[in-house]
Scaffold this motif. Structure first.
Motif, PDB file in Angstrom:
ATOM      1  N   SER A  89      24.641 103.046 -29.428  1.00  0.00           N
ATOM      2  CA  SER A  89      24.839 101.620 -29.698  1.00  0.00           C
ATOM      3  C   SER A  89      26.193 101.140 -29.180  1.00  0.00           C
ATOM      4  CB  SER A  89      24.673 101.310 -31.189  1.00  0.00           C
ATOM      5  OG  SER A  89      25.725 101.851 -31.943  1.00  0.00           O
TER       6      SER A  89
ATOM      7  N   PRO B 274      19.785 100.855 -37.841  1.00  0.00           N
ATOM      8  CA  PRO B 274      18.464 100.939 -38.471  1.00  0.00           C
ATOM      9  C   PRO B 274      18.481 101.065 -39.996  1.00  0.00           C
ATOM     10  CG  PRO B 274      19.046 103.045 -37.535  1.00  0.00           C
ATOM     11  CD  PRO B 274      20.206 102.122 -37.254  1.00  0.00           C
ATOM     12  N   ALA B 275      19.600 100.732 -40.640  1.00  0.00           N
ATOM     13  CA  ALA B 275      19.765 101.067 -42.058  1.00  0.00           C
ATOM     14  C   ALA B 275      18.653 100.507 -42.959  1.00  0.00           C
ATOM     15  CB  ALA B 275      21.133 100.589 -42.548  1.00  0.00           C
TER      16      ALA B 275
ATOM     17  N   GLN C 198      28.268 107.953 -58.095  1.00  0.00           N
ATOM     18  CA  GLN C 198      27.769 106.872 -57.237  1.00  0.00           C
ATOM     19  C   GLN C 198      28.572 105.611 -57.526  1.00  0.00           C
ATOM     20  OE1 GLN C 198      25.121 107.153 -55.109  1.00  0.00           O
ATOM     21  NE2 GLN C 198      23.909 105.298 -55.119  1.00  0.00           N
TER      22      GLN C 198
ATOM     23  N   VAL D 177      17.394 106.398 -45.464  1.00  0.00           N
ATOM     24  CA  VAL D 177      17.900 105.346 -46.349  1.00  0.00           C
ATOM     25  C   VAL D 177      16.726 104.717 -47.090  1.00  0.00           C
ATOM     26  CG1 VAL D 177      18.986 103.059 -46.409  1.00  0.00           C
ATOM     27  CG2 VAL D 177      19.948 104.863 -44.985  1.00  0.00           C
ATOM     28  N   GLY D 178      16.901 104.500 -48.363  1.00  0.00           N
ATOM     29  CA  GLY D 178      15.833 103.901 -49.156  1.00  0.00           C
ATOM     30  C   GLY D 178      14.900 104.925 -49.763  1.00  0.00           C
TER      31      GLY D 178
ATOM     32  N   TYR E  55      22.772  96.100 -47.666  1.00  0.00           N
ATOM     33  CA  TYR E  55      22.663  97.559 -47.565  1.00  0.00           C
ATOM     34  C   TYR E  55      22.752  98.195 -48.945  1.00  0.00           C
ATOM     35  CZ  TYR E  55      24.045 102.379 -46.451  1.00  0.00           C
ATOM     36  OH  TYR E  55      24.122 103.744 -46.395  1.00  0.00           O
TER      37      TYR E  55
ATOM     38  N   ILE F   7      25.483  97.227 -28.802  1.00  0.00           N
ATOM     39  CA  ILE F   7      24.220  96.955 -29.491  1.00  0.00           C
ATOM     40  C   ILE F   7      24.555  96.764 -30.959  1.00  0.00           C
ATOM     41  CG2 ILE F   7      21.956  97.879 -30.097  1.00  0.00           C
ATOM     42  CD1 ILE F   7      22.144  99.474 -27.419  1.00  0.00           C
TER      43      ILE F   7
ATOM     44  N   ASP G 171      30.398 107.484 -37.369  1.00  0.00           N
ATOM     45  CA  ASP G 171      29.775 107.535 -38.692  1.00  0.00           C
ATOM     46  C   ASP G 171      28.270 107.425 -38.544  1.00  0.00           C
ATOM     47  OD1 ASP G 171      30.175 107.616 -41.601  1.00  0.00           O
ATOM     48  OD2 ASP G 171      29.102 105.724 -41.524  1.00  0.00           O
TER      49      ASP G 171
ATOM     50  N   GLY H  15      19.249  99.242 -50.151  1.00  0.00           N
ATOM     51  CA  GLY H  15      19.121 100.589 -49.597  1.00  0.00           C
ATOM     52  C   GLY H  15      18.818 101.655 -50.625  1.00  0.00           C
TER      53      GLY H  15
ATOM     54  N   LEU I  73      22.890 106.512 -52.085  1.00  0.00           N
ATOM     55  CA  LEU I  73      23.035 105.803 -50.818  1.00  0.00           C
ATOM     56  C   LEU I  73      24.256 106.348 -50.086  1.00  0.00           C
ATOM     57  CD1 LEU I  73      21.671 103.365 -49.430  1.00  0.00           C
ATOM     58  CD2 LEU I  73      23.377 101.932 -50.528  1.00  0.00           C
ATOM     59  N   PRO I  74      24.091 106.765 -48.835  1.00  0.00           N
ATOM     60  CA  PRO I  74      25.277 107.286 -48.136  1.00  0.00           C
ATOM     61  C   PRO I  74      26.346 106.213 -47.960  1.00  0.00           C
ATOM     62  CG  PRO I  74      23.368 107.208 -46.660  1.00  0.00           C
ATOM     63  CD  PRO I  74      22.882 106.845 -48.019  1.00  0.00           C
ATOM     64  N   VAL I  75      27.599 106.627 -48.148  1.00  0.00           N
ATOM     65  CA  VAL I  75      28.721 105.695 -47.973  1.00  0.00           C
ATOM     66  C   VAL I  75      28.934 105.465 -46.478  1.00  0.00           C
ATOM     67  CG1 VAL I  75      31.201 105.395 -48.312  1.00  0.00           C
ATOM     68  CG2 VAL I  75      29.810 106.425 -50.114  1.00  0.00           C
ATOM     69  N   VAL I  76      28.971 104.201 -46.065  1.00  0.00           N
ATOM     70  CA  VAL I  76      29.166 103.897 -44.642  1.00  0.00           C
ATOM     71  C   VAL I  76      30.656 103.745 -44.332  1.00  0.00           C
ATOM     72  CG1 VAL I  76      26.910 102.852 -44.272  1.00  0.00           C
ATOM     73  CG2 VAL I  76      28.789 101.438 -45.075  1.00  0.00           C
ATOM     74  N   ARG I  77      31.032 104.192 -43.159  1.00  0.00           N
ATOM     75  CA  ARG I  77      32.417 104.027 -42.703  1.00  0.00           C
ATOM     76  C   ARG I  77      32.387 103.466 -41.289  1.00  0.00           C
ATOM     77  NH1 ARG I  77      32.146 108.925 -45.290  1.00  0.00           N
ATOM     78  NH2 ARG I  77      33.607 109.261 -47.007  1.00  0.00           N
ATOM     79  N   ALA I  78      33.496 102.880 -40.885  1.00  0.00           N
ATOM     80  CA  ALA I  78      33.575 102.324 -39.538  1.00  0.00           C
ATOM     81  C   ALA I  78      33.670 103.457 -38.517  1.00  0.00           C
ATOM     82  CB  ALA I  78      34.785 101.406 -39.419  1.00  0.00           C
ATOM     83  N   SER I  79      32.963 103.290 -37.400  1.00  0.00           N
ATOM     84  CA  SER I  79      33.097 104.221 -36.283  1.00  0.00           C
ATOM     85  C   SER I  79      34.187 103.708 -35.348  1.00  0.00           C
ATOM     86  CB  SER I  79      31.780 104.330 -35.507  1.00  0.00           C
ATOM     87  OG  SER I  79      30.781 104.890 -36.313  1.00  0.00           O
TER      88      SER I  79
ATOM     89  N   GLU J  95      32.591  96.605 -38.080  1.00  0.00           N
ATOM     90  CA  GLU J  95      32.698  97.365 -36.830  1.00  0.00           C
ATOM     91  C   GLU J  95      31.405  97.280 -36.016  1.00  0.00           C
ATOM     92  OE1 GLU J  95      31.089 100.373 -34.889  1.00  0.00           O
ATOM     93  OE2 GLU J  95      31.385 101.236 -36.884  1.00  0.00           O
TER      94      GLU J  95
ATOM     95  N   ALA K 131      32.933  98.802 -42.616  1.00  0.00           N
ATOM     96  CA  ALA K 131      32.089  99.581 -41.713  1.00  0.00           C
ATOM     97  C   ALA K 131      31.122  98.671 -40.971  1.00  0.00           C
ATOM     98  CB  ALA K 131      31.326 100.648 -42.499  1.00  0.00           C
TER      99      ALA K 131
ATOM    100  N   ALA L 128      16.833 103.712 -53.430  1.00  0.00           N
ATOM    101  CA  ALA L 128      15.421 103.952 -53.683  1.00  0.00           C
ATOM    102  C   ALA L 128      15.019 103.272 -54.981  1.00  0.00           C
ATOM    103  CB  ALA L 128      15.175 105.453 -53.773  1.00  0.00           C
TER     104      ALA L 128
ATOM    105  N   ALA M 241      26.038 107.253 -41.306  1.00  0.00           N
ATOM    106  CA  ALA M 241      25.325 106.829 -42.527  1.00  0.00           C
ATOM    107  C   ALA M 241      24.307 105.720 -42.245  1.00  0.00           C
ATOM    108  CB  ALA M 241      26.318 106.383 -43.589  1.00  0.00           C
ATOM    109  N   MET M 242      24.695 104.735 -41.427  1.00  0.00           N
ATOM    110  CA  MET M 242      23.755 103.633 -41.226  1.00  0.00           C
ATOM    111  C   MET M 242      22.678 103.941 -40.194  1.00  0.00           C
ATOM    112  SD  MET M 242      26.449 100.781 -39.766  1.00  0.00           S
ATOM    113  CE  MET M 242      28.056 101.053 -40.474  1.00  0.00           C
ATOM    114  N   HIS M 243      22.744 105.127 -39.603  1.00  0.00           N
ATOM    115  CA  HIS M 243      21.713 105.536 -38.640  1.00  0.00           C
ATOM    116  C   HIS M 243      20.813 106.627 -39.193  1.00  0.00           C
ATOM    117  CE1 HIS M 243      23.252 103.237 -35.179  1.00  0.00           C
ATOM    118  NE2 HIS M 243      24.393 103.358 -35.812  1.00  0.00           N
TER     119      HIS M 243
ATOM    120  N   LYS N 231      12.234  97.377 -44.183  1.00  0.00           N
ATOM    121  CA  LYS N 231      12.363  96.523 -45.381  1.00  0.00           C
ATOM    122  C   LYS N 231      12.097  95.064 -44.980  1.00  0.00           C
ATOM    123  CE  LYS N 231      14.459  99.688 -48.157  1.00  0.00           C
ATOM    124  NZ  LYS N 231      14.153 100.033 -49.536  1.00  0.00           N
TER     125      LYS N 231
ATOM    126  N   ASP O 179      17.813 108.579 -41.216  1.00  0.00           N
ATOM    127  CA  ASP O 179      16.392 108.235 -41.276  1.00  0.00           C
ATOM    128  C   ASP O 179      15.854 108.293 -42.702  1.00  0.00           C
ATOM    129  OD1 ASP O 179      16.348 110.948 -41.717  1.00  0.00           O
ATOM    130  OD2 ASP O 179      15.384 111.469 -39.826  1.00  0.00           O
TER     131      ASP O 179
END
Lengths: 309, 185
Positions: free
Chosen positions: B128, A43-44, A3, B83-84, A302, A39, B75, A306, B89-95, A33, A30, A308, B77-79, A48, B81
């Motif tokens: 989005s 929803p990350a 991690q 997270v938390g 994030y 939009i 990507d 983010g 934590l999933p690594v986010v990348r640019a789409s 972008e 990321a 836990a 990761a930020m979508h 919260k 369900d």
């Protein structure tokens, strides 16, 4: 896979590794972008709650954090010092514990005392993000500066960065010094000896009191705002004299390399530390810094909010 | 991670490089057949292996029809369900998608289709960016166990598995050949 981020709080850049800083910047790529989408919301951090707790006044940092949180679908509450019960004599700790009792997940704190975020981070389950503590650190500002340099120049290692102005009272300067050094940049601090004492050399930076010697060799100049509200006479002879010796005037800007970036954390004092023509010129990336600040703060929220708990 | 380790003791080989090549070639044919307007098709790969698979399918389409279809990165990761709720934590990348999406068919491309939650996150991410005419789903391997009402449009291989097994895919490695394995954990 190991991690790459394990912290619930972001208190400063001093305690971060180069790898952690780089990971924040990559994560910000990321989120930058997301700002280009139709939009601009993901929803990350849905569900919260973030509390913007600004004991010192701030508009741009607070707004940037608020927008970052909203774009991550977090709920945001803004509290300012005058409106909070701190004004009624409640201690910082009690106020923060009350916020936590409301199940706040992330606390973004701006405070006039160095160390206030650390104090709360040790006592709260919630993530604590330092949005500026006294003259200590302002990590997200330095991260957005690093992000902007990396975005424009491709790398940070090996670049020569001049930080000019009121270093002594500047948390932005301190966080920048730590971050730049970790990522391999050469840093020169420039300003009058009262505001840039030689003791700063202990942090591994160079110190100069002659701006004209530094400008021709710089790849980046980061101009700090002269903080009138913090100035005392013994440090600072006068605005006119500061501009004459250290302001980035039109004439001085000609000394810069053509690809040298001009940065400023804002709000700028036009005609004091920077001339209007220079602030609005082609080398200026001041507004890119604002845009990138949003992406960097989304990344920090994030990463810290983010995981836990 | 689903990164392949073929010499791990309990790994059973399912597809070799040649089987993967043929499966992706067939998917390319099916995409051509199902999409008369190929210029409106976007292959959106889910990082990292989905991106590689999307590019391979696009190369087959080019070879067969001499048309360059667009590829992109979506990507998820930020979508997601969860997270938390997970320690990692999933690594986010640019789409990156060609815009506008209106009137286009976006085909989500992933290596393994499992619960369907990734595909759902990918659909949210795509929305989005705009409102495509259609969204379709392609996967190299469909291992079953759906948790959402989602079904693929193009499948390389249907692979019945138990939930205790892991499906590992290696594709596009510079050092080792492509392959799919099932591992008992």
């Amino acid at each position: 896979m190991k991690q790459r981020w394990n912290r619930k709080d972001l208190l400063g850049l001093r305690e971060l590794s180069a790898e952690e800083i780089t990971f924040i910047l990559e994560t910000a790529d990321a989120f930058k972008e997301v700002g280009t989408r139709e939009i601009k919301k993901v929803p990350a951090l849905r569900g919260k709650t973030l509390v913007n707790f600004f004991v010192e006044p701030s508009t741009r940092t607070r707004t940037s954090f608020e927008l970052a949180a909203v774009r991550l679908s977090a709920d945001v509450i803004n509290i300012s010092a005058s409106a909070s019960s701190l004004a009624k004599g409640e201690t910082l700790k009690d106020t923060a514990r009350n916020l936590e009792a409301l199940h706040a997940d992330i606390l973004v704190l701006r405070h006039s005392s160095a160390g206030a975020p650390q104090f709360l981070a040790q006592r709260l389950q919630a993530s604590v993000i330092n949005a500026g503590d006294g003259a200590h650190e302002h990590p997200t500002q330095a991260l957005l500066d690093l992000y902007t340099i990396r975005e424009k120049r491709g790398t940070i290692a090996g670049l020569h960065v001049a930080i000019i102005g009121d270093i002594l009272f500047s948390r932005v300067a301190r966080s920048n010094i730590f971050g730049l050094a970790k990522l391999g940049a050469r840093v020169t601090l420039v300003g009058p000896s009262t505001l840039v004492p030689r003791e700063f050399k202990k942090l591994g930076v160079e110190v100069s009191h002659k701006i004209d010697n530094v400008l021709p060799n710089a790849d980046v100049v980061n101009l700090l705002r002269i903080q009138h509200e913090r100035q005392r006479k013994e440090y600072f002879p006068g605005i006119g004299e500061y501009t004459r010796f250290f302001g980035l005037t039109k004439e001085r800007a000609k000394l810069l390399k053509p690809d040298c970036l001009i940065m400023h954390p804002g709000p700028i004092n036009r005609g004091v530390e920077i001339d209007s023509e220079v602030a609005d010129g082609l080398q200026s990336v001041i507004l890119d810094q604002v845009t990138n600040g949003l992406a960097v703060r989304m990344a920090v929220l994030y990463l810290c909010g983010g995981i836990a708990t | 991670m689903k990164q392949g380790r073929e010499n791990s003791s309990a790994a059973v080989p399912i597809m070799d490089a040649e089987a993967i090549r043929r499966a992706l070639q067939r998917i390319a044919h099916e995409i051509i057949e199902g999409n008369p307007q190929l210029s409106k098709v976007v292959l959106a790969g889910i990082p990292s292996r989905g991106v590689e698979i999307a590019q391979r399918i696009a190369a087959f389409v080019h070879r067969i029809e001499n048309i360059d279809i667009e590829t992109g990165v979506i990507d998820v990761a930020m979508h997601r369900d969860d997270v938390g709720t997970r320690p990692e934590l999933p690594v986010v990348r640019a789409s990156k998608l060609p815009l506008p999406l209106e009137e286009r068919t976006v085909i989500i491309v992933d290596d393994v289709l499992y619960t369907g939650r990734t595909a759902r996150a990918a659909m949210d991410a795509i929305n989005s960016f705009g409102r495509p005419a259609r969204i379709q789903l392609a996967a190299l391997v469909d291992r079953g166990h759906r948790e959402l009402p989602i079904r693929p449009d193009y499948v390389g291989k249907n692979l019945p598995t138990s939930a205790a097994e892991k499906v590992r895919v290696r594709i596009g490695s510079a050092k080792e050949p492509d392959g799919v394995w099932v591992e008992r954990t």
